[in-house]
Scaffold this motif. Sequence first.
Motif, mmCIF file in Angstrom:
data_model
loop_
_atom_site.group_PDB
_atom_site.id
_atom_site.type_symbol
_atom_site.label_atom_id
_atom_site.label_comp_id
_atom_site.label_asym_id
_atom_site.label_seq_id
_atom_site.Cartn_x
_atom_site.Cartn_y
_atom_site.Cartn_z
ATOM 1 N N GLN A 170 1.065 -1.345 0.080
ATOM 2 C CA GLN A 170 -0.126 -0.001 -0.162
ATOM 3 C C GLN A 170 0.792 1.138 0.025
ATOM 4 O O GLN A 170 2.038 1.309 0.641
ATOM 5 C CB GLN A 170 -0.856 -0.069 1.227
ATOM 6 N N VAL A 171 0.505 2.395 -0.679
ATOM 7 C CA VAL A 171 1.145 3.399 -0.861
ATOM 8 C C VAL A 171 0.724 4.583 -0.246
ATOM 9 O O VAL A 171 -0.591 4.793 -0.304
ATOM 10 C CB VAL A 171 1.508 3.687 -2.498
ATOM 11 N N ALA A 172 1.270 5.608 0.221
ATOM 12 C CA ALA A 172 0.741 6.749 0.838
ATOM 13 C C ALA A 172 1.816 8.053 0.667
ATOM 14 O O ALA A 172 3.135 7.710 0.383
ATOM 15 C CB ALA A 172 0.515 6.843 2.327
ATOM 16 N N ALA A 173 1.295 9.207 0.330
ATOM 17 C CA ALA A 173 2.062 10.171 0.063
ATOM 18 C C ALA A 173 1.952 11.383 1.201
ATOM 19 O O ALA A 173 0.852 11.336 1.850
ATOM 20 C CB ALA A 173 1.824 11.025 -1.388
ATOM 21 N N THR A 174 2.917 12.135 1.506
ATOM 22 C CA THR A 174 2.519 13.457 2.356
ATOM 23 C C THR A 174 1.674 14.396 1.614
ATOM 24 O O THR A 174 1.265 14.411 0.519
ATOM 25 C CB THR A 174 3.833 14.125 2.525
ATOM 26 N N PHE A 175 1.047 15.153 2.449
ATOM 27 C CA PHE A 175 -0.002 16.158 2.138
ATOM 28 C C PHE A 175 0.484 17.251 1.053
ATOM 29 O O PHE A 175 -0.035 17.537 -0.042
ATOM 30 C CB PHE A 175 -0.446 17.112 3.421
ATOM 31 N N LEU A 176 1.950 17.465 1.084
ATOM 32 C CA LEU A 176 2.610 18.355 0.012
ATOM 33 C C LEU A 176 3.123 17.485 -1.080
ATOM 34 O O LEU A 176 3.453 18.186 -2.214
ATOM 35 C CB LEU A 176 3.672 18.981 0.817
ATOM 36 N N GLY A 177 3.252 16.183 -1.214
ATOM 37 C CA GLY A 177 3.421 15.253 -2.107
ATOM 38 C C GLY A 177 5.154 15.164 -2.452
ATOM 39 O O GLY A 177 5.527 15.065 -3.395
ATOM 40 N N ASP A 178 5.794 15.711 -1.044
ATOM 41 C CA ASP A 178 7.416 15.621 -1.363
ATOM 42 C C ASP A 178 7.962 14.450 -0.975
ATOM 43 O O ASP A 178 9.280 14.098 -1.029
ATOM 44 C CB ASP A 178 7.810 16.661 -0.497
ATOM 45 N N LEU A 179 6.946 13.272 -0.255
ATOM 46 C CA LEU A 179 7.391 12.023 0.138
ATOM 47 C C LEU A 179 6.563 11.027 -0.113
ATOM 48 O O LEU A 179 5.337 11.317 -0.129
ATOM 49 C CB LEU A 179 8.141 12.259 1.559
ATOM 50 N N VAL A 180 7.059 10.055 -0.469
ATOM 51 C CA VAL A 180 6.100 8.686 -0.743
ATOM 52 C C VAL A 180 6.541 7.421 -0.001
ATOM 53 O O VAL A 180 7.775 7.136 0.137
ATOM 54 C CB VAL A 180 6.042 8.520 -2.253
ATOM 55 N N ALA A 181 5.322 6.698 1.044
ATOM 56 C CA ALA A 181 5.893 5.677 1.557
ATOM 57 C C ALA A 181 5.086 4.404 1.075
ATOM 58 O O ALA A 181 4.230 4.552 0.440
ATOM 59 C CB ALA A 181 5.627 5.683 3.049
ATOM 60 N N VAL A 182 5.997 3.285 1.146
ATOM 61 C CA VAL A 182 5.097 1.763 0.651
ATOM 62 C C VAL A 182 5.361 1.179 1.897
ATOM 63 O O VAL A 182 6.438 0.802 2.479
ATOM 64 C CB VAL A 182 6.138 1.385 -0.498
ATOM 65 N N ARG A 218 1.104 -3.573 6.754
ATOM 66 C CA ARG A 218 0.011 -3.608 5.618
ATOM 67 C C ARG A 218 -0.586 -2.152 5.242
ATOM 68 O O ARG A 218 -1.167 -2.031 4.117
ATOM 69 C CB ARG A 218 -1.264 -4.217 6.344
ATOM 70 N N ALA A 219 -0.351 -1.258 5.965
ATOM 71 C CA ALA A 219 -0.818 0.102 5.302
ATOM 72 C C ALA A 219 0.168 1.182 6.020
ATOM 73 O O ALA A 219 0.501 1.069 7.175
ATOM 74 C CB ALA A 219 -2.288 0.330 5.721
ATOM 75 N N VAL A 220 0.094 2.476 5.429
ATOM 76 C CA VAL A 220 0.852 3.555 5.755
ATOM 77 C C VAL A 220 0.027 4.644 5.608
ATOM 78 O O VAL A 220 -0.652 4.958 4.771
ATOM 79 C CB VAL A 220 2.283 3.542 5.265
ATOM 80 N N LEU A 221 0.227 5.887 6.734
ATOM 81 C CA LEU A 221 -0.430 6.850 6.445
ATOM 82 C C LEU A 221 0.523 8.129 7.043
ATOM 83 O O LEU A 221 1.026 7.982 8.139
ATOM 84 C CB LEU A 221 -1.710 7.087 6.983
ATOM 85 N N PHE A 222 0.557 9.155 6.268
ATOM 86 C CA PHE A 222 1.409 10.354 6.872
ATOM 87 C C PHE A 222 0.880 11.320 7.656
ATOM 88 O O PHE A 222 -0.671 11.314 7.308
ATOM 89 C CB PHE A 222 2.159 11.299 5.642
#
Length: 452
Positions: free
Chosen positions: A180-192, A219-223
Amino acid sequence: MLISSACKGSPELATGSFSATSRNVPSVTVLRIPKDGGLPRLYRIPGLDSAAWKLSDRLPPIERTIGADPEQGVVYALDRKNNVVGVDLDTRRVRTFLENIRYAALGPDGALYAVDTGSTVTQLVRRTPVRFRSKLQGKPLEMQGTMDGALLAQLAGSKPALEFLGSDQSPTSTVLPEGQVAATFLGDLVAVAADTAVVLYTPQNKSKPKVIHVEGDARAVLFSPSGHRLYVARAAAPLLVLDRYDGVKLREIELPGPARGLRSDLFGSWLLVRPETADSVWVIDIGTGKYAGATAARWSDDLPAVAAPRTLLVRRGNDVVALDLGAPGFKEVGRVPGGAADIWLPMAWHPASDNEIPVVADSSASAAADTSGNRPTVYLQVSSSQNPTWASELSEKLRAAGLPASVLTPRRADEAYRVVLGPYATREQAEETGGKLGMPSFIVTAQDQSAR
């Protein structure tokens, strides 16, 4: 998912932070969008009382909502004929902005990014279209705009990939691990969330990804919306809270069982956790860093969701129900019969005829300004807007992230509400802070303005 549509706030799990049940966050309204077309309706929080606001035009049948731009006062949606339509909240009219659109998303500044049937990307900035030079190179599973005006897209395929596309730049693509993929609110970093590790990518450059090894099957990530914290849901361990910068474990939060999804509210005061099996939602109070309870809920793109400051919206049968997260057992405080079939969108917006959300600033900033004597007060401006609600919302996000944010109110009607950090004793101190922000800023003085 790159970023939850509800992920718009940023209180952190830090010593001395306030509980989300007592934070002074702006209240919100909730827009009900008829999925099969018709007139949207506006409801007040917490009781889901119907507001007097009414739309003059009917919406066409809606495929999905895209999001809200509070500064422009527009809610965007994709209709079933592949048109991007917008609800102008102030004029109460509906208009079509773009046609033949397959995919669309918003950026952190409210800009709209749309991909048409020919894979051409168009950015809509303050309702003005800007066409990207290069096309998107695949089918996006999720998209998100960045603060720099670029588009992030998680592409489908035999090998998952992340594409970064600027308006006048050739696209760059990065192969991602499964997860599962997540990005910061500003879109400067992505986590898997890659099983035994969380892998961090910087989309705009080809620097080596950072690997944070974790136990318990990620299983899941969230900034957190400020981007400083990273939440990791695991199948065989408590919820993990990491520092985004150095990967250090900050906290573990015990959950009733394995989790497979995470969702934040507009201001980051609450974290909603999706269990691996049951149709329910587990609620985390970010202010206390503790599990607050659970309730039955059917998960979809819009609900469950938290409307600030502490109202949980869930579907119950054919209805939509409002629950008070500060009350024992999450007491029901409102219900809309027959509302479950429609789409619900919490917004930090009120009709002009209502009591408008006040612009509130950190009292310490005002006090420092008052004791500065005749010396010019130095601030670091990060944004300006004609919309006081939008300025107040951004200021709240920054304060929740531990920054001394406030709103400088205009003295004339043609001036903007300025979101600033400070005050600072010297220009050098302000410039030093600006160098660490990771977002555009510049120095202003405000001896002729008032901060409130």
